[in-house]
Design a protein around this motif. Structure first.
Motif, PDB file in Angstrom:
ATOM      1  N   LEU A  70       0.718  -1.096   0.044  1.00  0.00           N
ATOM      2  CA  LEU A  70       0.106   0.027   0.019  1.00  0.00           C
ATOM      3  C   LEU A  70       0.613   1.418  -0.033  1.00  0.00           C
ATOM      4  CD1 LEU A  70      -2.765  -0.994   2.733  1.00  0.00           C
ATOM      5  CD2 LEU A  70      -3.013  -0.830   0.162  1.00  0.00           C
ATOM      6  N   THR A  71       2.225   1.351   0.595  1.00  0.00           N
ATOM      7  CA  THR A  71       2.768   2.448   0.799  1.00  0.00           C
ATOM      8  C   THR A  71       4.060   2.495  -0.161  1.00  0.00           C
ATOM      9  OG1 THR A  71       4.272   1.377   2.350  1.00  0.00           O
ATOM     10  CG2 THR A  71       2.321   2.676   3.171  1.00  0.00           C
ATOM     11  N   GLN A  72       4.518   1.288  -0.586  1.00  0.00           N
ATOM     12  CA  GLN A  72       5.637   1.465  -1.574  1.00  0.00           C
ATOM     13  C   GLN A  72       5.587   0.523  -2.960  1.00  0.00           C
ATOM     14  OE1 GLN A  72       9.510   1.443   0.374  1.00  0.00           O
ATOM     15  NE2 GLN A  72       8.377   1.415   2.212  1.00  0.00           N
ATOM     16  N   GLY A  73       4.795  -0.312  -2.694  1.00  0.00           N
ATOM     17  CA  GLY A  73       4.483  -1.330  -3.810  1.00  0.00           C
ATOM     18  C   GLY A  73       5.548  -2.473  -3.457  1.00  0.00           C
ATOM     19  N   ILE A  74       5.015  -3.721  -3.804  1.00  0.00           N
ATOM     20  CA  ILE A  74       5.852  -5.107  -3.492  1.00  0.00           C
ATOM     21  C   ILE A  74       6.381  -5.395  -5.072  1.00  0.00           C
ATOM     22  CG2 ILE A  74       5.930  -7.401  -3.355  1.00  0.00           C
ATOM     23  CD1 ILE A  74       4.003  -6.898  -0.992  1.00  0.00           C
ATOM     24  N   ALA A  75       7.965  -5.516  -4.929  1.00  0.00           N
ATOM     25  CA  ALA A  75       8.562  -5.699  -6.226  1.00  0.00           C
ATOM     26  C   ALA A  75       8.806  -7.104  -6.362  1.00  0.00           C
ATOM     27  CB  ALA A  75       9.793  -4.930  -6.162  1.00  0.00           C
ATOM     28  N   TRP A  76       8.308  -7.989  -5.387  1.00  0.00           N
ATOM     29  CA  TRP A  76       8.596  -9.455  -5.546  1.00  0.00           C
ATOM     30  C   TRP A  76       7.468  -9.955  -6.347  1.00  0.00           C
ATOM     31  CZ3 TRP A  76       9.478 -10.847   0.443  1.00  0.00           C
ATOM     32  CH2 TRP A  76      10.680 -10.481   0.484  1.00  0.00           C
ATOM     33  N   PRO A  77       7.864 -11.261  -7.004  1.00  0.00           N
ATOM     34  CA  PRO A  77       6.532 -11.816  -7.497  1.00  0.00           C
ATOM     35  C   PRO A  77       5.716 -12.810  -6.534  1.00  0.00           C
ATOM     36  CG  PRO A  77       8.754 -13.028  -7.850  1.00  0.00           C
ATOM     37  CD  PRO A  77       9.200 -11.765  -7.088  1.00  0.00           C
ATOM     38  N   VAL A  78       4.589 -13.100  -6.828  1.00  0.00           N
ATOM     39  CA  VAL A  78       3.757 -13.570  -5.766  1.00  0.00           C
ATOM     40  C   VAL A  78       4.402 -14.781  -5.230  1.00  0.00           C
ATOM     41  CG1 VAL A  78       2.526 -15.254  -7.751  1.00  0.00           C
ATOM     42  CG2 VAL A  78       1.525 -14.383  -5.518  1.00  0.00           C
ATOM     43  N   THR A  79       5.073 -15.713  -5.901  1.00  0.00           N
ATOM     44  CA  THR A  79       5.643 -16.889  -5.120  1.00  0.00           C
ATOM     45  C   THR A  79       6.579 -16.440  -4.030  1.00  0.00           C
ATOM     46  OG1 THR A  79       6.045 -17.947  -7.544  1.00  0.00           O
ATOM     47  CG2 THR A  79       7.429 -18.827  -5.751  1.00  0.00           C
ATOM     48  N   LEU A  80       7.239 -15.277  -4.221  1.00  0.00           N
ATOM     49  CA  LEU A  80       8.194 -14.955  -3.073  1.00  0.00           C
ATOM     50  C   LEU A  80       7.287 -14.360  -1.929  1.00  0.00           C
ATOM     51  CD1 LEU A  80      11.537 -13.314  -4.555  1.00  0.00           C
ATOM     52  CD2 LEU A  80      11.036 -15.714  -3.816  1.00  0.00           C
ATOM     53  N   TRP A  81       6.535 -13.485  -2.125  1.00  0.00           N
ATOM     54  CA  TRP A  81       5.755 -12.862  -0.978  1.00  0.00           C
ATOM     55  C   TRP A  81       4.770 -14.018  -0.296  1.00  0.00           C
ATOM     56  CZ3 TRP A  81       0.523 -12.473  -1.248  1.00  0.00           C
ATOM     57  CH2 TRP A  81      -0.125 -12.356  -2.431  1.00  0.00           C
ATOM     58  N   LEU A  82       4.235 -14.880  -1.144  1.00  0.00           N
ATOM     59  CA  LEU A  82       3.240 -15.742  -0.534  1.00  0.00           C
ATOM     60  C   LEU A  82       4.012 -16.867   0.138  1.00  0.00           C
ATOM     61  CD1 LEU A  82       0.393 -16.617  -0.035  1.00  0.00           C
ATOM     62  CD2 LEU A  82       0.606 -17.720  -2.301  1.00  0.00           C
ATOM     63  N   GLY A  83       5.156 -17.187  -0.421  1.00  0.00           N
ATOM     64  CA  GLY A  83       6.193 -18.045   0.265  1.00  0.00           C
ATOM     65  C   GLY A  83       6.629 -17.555   1.507  1.00  0.00           C
ATOM     66  N   SER A  84       6.936 -16.282   1.618  1.00  0.00           N
ATOM     67  CA  SER A  84       7.393 -15.668   2.917  1.00  0.00           C
ATOM     68  C   SER A  84       6.413 -15.993   3.905  1.00  0.00           C
ATOM     69  CB  SER A  84       8.083 -14.360   2.739  1.00  0.00           C
ATOM     70  OG  SER A  84       6.807 -13.477   2.324  1.00  0.00           O
ATOM     71  N   ILE A  85       5.190 -15.834   3.738  1.00  0.00           N
ATOM     72  CA  ILE A  85       4.159 -15.838   4.800  1.00  0.00           C
ATOM     73  C   ILE A  85       4.055 -17.348   5.200  1.00  0.00           C
ATOM     74  CG2 ILE A  85       1.461 -15.709   5.012  1.00  0.00           C
ATOM     75  CD1 ILE A  85       1.657 -13.216   2.924  1.00  0.00           C
ATOM     76  N   VAL A  86       4.137 -18.197   3.915  1.00  0.00           N
ATOM     77  CA  VAL A  86       3.922 -19.755   4.475  1.00  0.00           C
ATOM     78  C   VAL A  86       5.167 -20.071   5.463  1.00  0.00           C
ATOM     79  CG1 VAL A  86       3.913 -22.067   3.610  1.00  0.00           C
ATOM     80  CG2 VAL A  86       2.731 -20.105   2.475  1.00  0.00           C
ATOM     81  N   VAL A  87       6.280 -19.431   5.114  1.00  0.00           N
ATOM     82  CA  VAL A  87       7.362 -20.089   5.881  1.00  0.00           C
ATOM     83  C   VAL A  87       7.484 -19.449   7.353  1.00  0.00           C
ATOM     84  CG1 VAL A  87       9.073 -18.174   5.123  1.00  0.00           C
ATOM     85  CG2 VAL A  87       9.786 -20.559   5.660  1.00  0.00           C
ATOM     86  N   SER A  88       6.925 -18.099   7.583  1.00  0.00           N
ATOM     87  CA  SER A  88       6.721 -17.618   8.605  1.00  0.00           C
ATOM     88  C   SER A  88       5.729 -18.452   9.626  1.00  0.00           C
ATOM     89  CB  SER A  88       6.015 -16.277   8.660  1.00  0.00           C
ATOM     90  OG  SER A  88       6.945 -15.317   8.026  1.00  0.00           O
TER      91      SER A  88
END
Length: 350
Positions: free
Chosen positions: A312-330
């Motif tokens: 919302l503030t800066q925009g995510i530069a990662w592809p969906v695989t990375l940002w969604l994967g980081s949530i799962v690994v958390s």
């Protein structure tokens, strides 16, 4: 000569009692809140010094206002503990046990911090002022990290060794300062400090490294925050608002380092979300399934809030695989840590 030997034996015996950390006097609320306030001063000084190194012109001297805040905080803690110990000694308390249980190691930490400060000054005079990553991992600073952890965890140790299941707020703040000590030395890859997920890479060869740093930062912060919370839950029930305070204060310190003030509410809201999960599931050593579930939901929620705020503030530069994967690994990290905090019951012999 005999007198010197006797004094040496007495000092060694006193040191052993301090390290044993078993006091003979009770801790009053005034005493514990004073220690918490002084330790907060000390930790704030550390983060102010880090902020100065990031935002001011290259510092070429050990003698700075920021170091003054840091070392005066340590001196204030040591002075308060020493005066309290002397008063209790005058009332008949045994040497080495004249502080409440849990605070002997804080005195040892103050002594180590002073020794580390002298070594740090000599190090700077010999090798110059470190910058960036070198400033975090220089040997004198690592000694200061150890000492800082020993100092600020006094209220947590004291609460741990007392009867009672509910964590006092002094212990929660002490745990917050412990977390902030860890994140201070991990600031080079903290999600609230370096927003790798929003980074625009101009050189393709560096893309993979920024992505790796971003994922690793989320993983490490998840492990640190969740680990401290699970450590508390292995011994205490937490009052509502504990994780909001813990994550929020730590987020304020981290977000201020790089002046990412827009991300500080993420830490506060993430802590509030975790508190609501605690209120709903009531996890603890006697409710292991609830604890494991909370250990997954909490990190997943915090990571999701963080990435949403970045989008919302800066925009995510990662592809969906990375940002969604980081949530799962958390969530996976939280689950695995829950097995370290509370182990399954051991089988009973037939």
């Amino acid at each position: 000569m005999i007198r010197v030997r006797e004094q040496a034996r007495e000092q060694i015996a006193t040191a052993r009692l301090l390290i044993g950390d078993r006091g003979s006097v009770p801790a009053t609320k005034t005493f514990e809140w004073t220690v918490v306030a002084l330790c907060t001063w000390l930790m704030t000084g550390a983060y102010l010094d880090a902020w100065a190194h990031r935002h001011l012109a290259r510092l070429e001297t050990f003698f700075t206002p920021w170091h003054a805040v840091l070392y005066s905080g340590m001196f204030a803690v040591l002075t308060f503990l020493a005066v309290t110990a002397l008063r209790n000694r005058a009332r008949g308390a045994e040497a080495g046990r004249s502080l409440p249980t849990g605070y002997g190691l804080s005195v040892v930490g103050c002594v180590l911090f002073g020794i580390g400060g002298v070594i740090d000054m000599a190090w700077h005079l010999r090798f110059g002022i470190e910058v960036s990553l070198a400033a975090l991992v220089s040997p004198p600073h690592l000694l200061l990290m150890l000492a800082l952890g020993m100092i600020v965890t006094g209220p947590l140790r004291a609460a741990w060794k007392r009867a009672g299941k509910r964590a006092p707020w002094t212990a929660v703040i002490s745990a917050t300062l412990l977390l902030s000590m860890f994140t201070f030395f991990d600031q080079f890859d903290q999600p609230l400090v370096n927003v790798w997920a929003a980074g625009q890479v101009f050189f393709p060869d560096t893309l993979r490294y920024t992505e790796e740093l971003g994922i690793l930062g989320i993983m490490v912060q998840t492990a640190l925050l969740t680990g401290v919370v699970l450590y508390l839950l292995s011994r205490f029930t937490l009052p509502f608002g504990s994780i909001t305070l813990l994550a929020g204060l730590n987020g304020i310190l981290l977000g201020s380092l790089a002046e990412n003030f827009n991300l500080i509410p993420v830490a506060i809201l993430g802590g509030l979300l975790a508190d609501l999960v605690m209120l709903w599931l009531r996890p603890g050593p006697q409710r292991i399934t609830a604890l494991r579930l909370a250990a997954v939901i909490g990190p997943v929620g915090v990571s999701s809030l963080y990435l949403l705020a970045v989008q919302l503030t800066q925009g995510i530069a990662w592809p969906v695989t990375l940002w969604l994967g980081s949530i799962v690994v958390s969530g996976a990290i939280g689950l695995l840590l829950s097995y370290l905090a509370v182990q399954p019951p051991a089988p009973q012999p037939d």
